[in-house]
Write a protein that holds these residues in place. Structure first.
Motif, PDB file in Angstrom:
ATOM      1  N   ASN A  92       0.818  -1.220   0.000  1.00 43.38           N
ATOM      2  CA  ASN A  92       0.000   0.000   0.000  1.00 43.38           C
ATOM      3  C   ASN A  92       0.849   1.267   0.000  1.00 43.38           C
ATOM      4  O   ASN A  92       0.694   2.146  -0.849  1.00 43.38           O
ATOM      5  CB  ASN A  92      -0.923   0.023   1.227  1.00 43.38           C
ATOM      6  N   ASP A  93       1.720   1.387   0.981  1.00 45.12           N
ATOM      7  CA  ASP A  93       2.510   2.606   1.128  1.00 45.12           C
ATOM      8  C   ASP A  93       3.417   2.839  -0.072  1.00 45.12           C
ATOM      9  O   ASP A  93       3.525   3.970  -0.570  1.00 45.12           O
ATOM     10  CB  ASP A  93       3.349   2.540   2.404  1.00 45.12           C
ATOM     11  N   GLU A 104       3.930  12.315   2.663  1.00 44.72           N
ATOM     12  CA  GLU A 104       4.823  11.596   3.557  1.00 44.72           C
ATOM     13  C   GLU A 104       4.327  11.605   5.003  1.00 44.72           C
ATOM     14  O   GLU A 104       4.646  10.699   5.774  1.00 44.72           O
ATOM     15  CB  GLU A 104       6.237  12.193   3.489  1.00 44.72           C
ATOM     16  N   ASN A 105       3.542  12.609   5.390  1.00 45.41           N
ATOM     17  CA  ASN A 105       3.034  12.696   6.763  1.00 45.41           C
ATOM     18  C   ASN A 105       1.611  12.157   6.882  1.00 45.41           C
ATOM     19  O   ASN A 105       0.901  12.471   7.829  1.00 45.41           O
ATOM     20  CB  ASN A 105       3.072  14.151   7.260  1.00 45.41           C
ATOM     21  N   ASP A 106       1.223  11.331   5.914  1.00 42.75           N
ATOM     22  CA  ASP A 106      -0.124  10.779   5.895  1.00 42.75           C
ATOM     23  C   ASP A 106      -0.104   9.280   6.159  1.00 42.75           C
ATOM     24  O   ASP A 106       0.890   8.595   5.888  1.00 42.75           O
ATOM     25  CB  ASP A 106      -0.798  11.030   4.546  1.00 42.75           C
ATOM     26  N   VAL A 107      -1.216   8.792   6.673  1.00 48.82           N
ATOM     27  CA  VAL A 107      -1.436   7.358   6.822  1.00 48.82           C
ATOM     28  C   VAL A 107      -2.213   6.879   5.600  1.00 48.82           C
ATOM     29  O   VAL A 107      -3.216   7.506   5.212  1.00 48.82           O
ATOM     30  CB  VAL A 107      -2.227   7.044   8.103  1.00 48.82           C
ATOM     31  N   ILE A 108      -1.776   5.797   4.983  1.00 48.40           N
ATOM     32  CA  ILE A 108      -2.445   5.270   3.800  1.00 48.40           C
ATOM     33  C   ILE A 108      -3.538   4.294   4.237  1.00 48.40           C
ATOM     34  O   ILE A 108      -3.290   3.370   5.019  1.00 48.40           O
ATOM     35  CB  ILE A 108      -1.448   4.568   2.853  1.00 48.40           C
ATOM     36  N   LEU A 109      -4.742   4.527   3.735  1.00 45.24           N
ATOM     37  CA  LEU A 109      -5.901   3.696   4.054  1.00 45.24           C
ATOM     38  C   LEU A 109      -6.335   2.931   2.808  1.00 45.24           C
ATOM     39  O   LEU A 109      -6.046   3.345   1.683  1.00 45.24           O
ATOM     40  CB  LEU A 109      -7.058   4.570   4.549  1.00 45.24           C
TER      41      LEU A 109
END
Length: 270
Positions: A92-93, A104-109
């Motif tokens: 995912n990432d 870069e400062n995000d969470v991947i959903l």
């Protein structure tokens, strides 16, 4: 987050929080109101982050002041679509950051779309996610277009003509097409004016090899300069249809709420 199984959580309604770059809204089912939904848009303050705006909303908004435990968070962030058979959670990432820069400062959903044999990857800011999960014990996340995709995919099977769909929201245009139970095309474009939308729609129309006399274009959402948009498109395409939520949903009370996004209508009436 998974369901807890608590009878209290199961019986209590789920607060819906819709978050985009331009604003937020809070809504919940309320069978006692005329519209059957309580819908409260929230104007975000410029110059501070979404997380800071949400913290402020928790202090000032009456609907949020209720002791909610369950939330549905609908996010308007860039989406990457992956075929279901090629999906692996471990990648995912890597895939998302390769395709979408600046997160870069995000969470991947991720969100599985079983009707479309696809998985949608989208993101949420880490600080914003922390604020949300500090206030709710049970949170579900979804992309702003998820219920729109599913709803218009069903419309795709009406009649034998090929169809292209456009959904306008939050100063952007989502364009997508289906082939059987899959996406044939999906992309998002910034749109300020009707002529911007005409350019992108006709570009995708040509890219997909659609027939300008036979095939159909269906548009939904907050259309910019609606009359100009229709006039310009009908210079080139014979079959242009504007989806009226009230007609689409048999005048359901929620469709009478002023300013409510089409994606929230499809969310509640799915």
């Amino acid at each position: 987050m998974e369901e807890t199984g608590s009878s209290i959580l199961t019986k209590r309604p789920r607060l819906t929080i819709r978050i985009s770059q331009s604003g937020m809204s809070f809504s919940v089912v309320d069978n006692l109101s005329d519209s059957q939904i309580i819908y409260e848009p929230y104007t975000m303050k410029s110059g501070i982050s979404q997380a800071a705006n949400l913290r402020e909303a928790f202090r000032s908004n009456d609907l949020l002041a209720t002791n909610w435990q369950r939330a549905q968070v609908i996010l308007d962030t860039p989406v990457l679509m992956i075929p279901l058979e090629e999906y692996s959670e471990e990648t995912n990432d890597v895939f998302y950051h390769h395709a979408m820069t600046g997160h870069e400062n995000d969470v991947i959903l991720d969100m599985v779309l079983p009707q479309l044999n696809a998985v949608a990857l989208f993101c949420i800011n880490k600080d914003l996610k922390t604020v949300i999960e500090d206030h709710f014990s049970d949170v579900k996340y979804s992309h702003v277009c998820a219920t729109v995709w599913n709803h218009l995919h069903r419309r795709n099977f009406i009649g034998s003509r090929k169809k292209l769909f456009g959904y306008f929201h939050d100063k952007k245009l989502e364009i997508f097409a289906f082939q059987q139970n899959r996406f044939k095309f999906q992309n998002s474009y910034p749109v300020q004016r009707a002529l911007d939308a005409v350019y992108f729609l006709l570009y995708v129309w040509k890219l997909l090899g659609l027939d300008q006399r036979r095939d159909e274009l269906h548009l939904a959402g907050s259309l910019p300069d609606k009359e100009e948009l229709q006039t310009e498109l009908r210079k080139y395409l014979k079959n242009v249809f504007i989806i009226n939520p009230a007609g689409e949903y048999n005048r359901a009370p929620i469709t009478q709420i002023k300013g409510i996004p089409y994606d929230l209508i499809t969310h509640y009436l799915k």
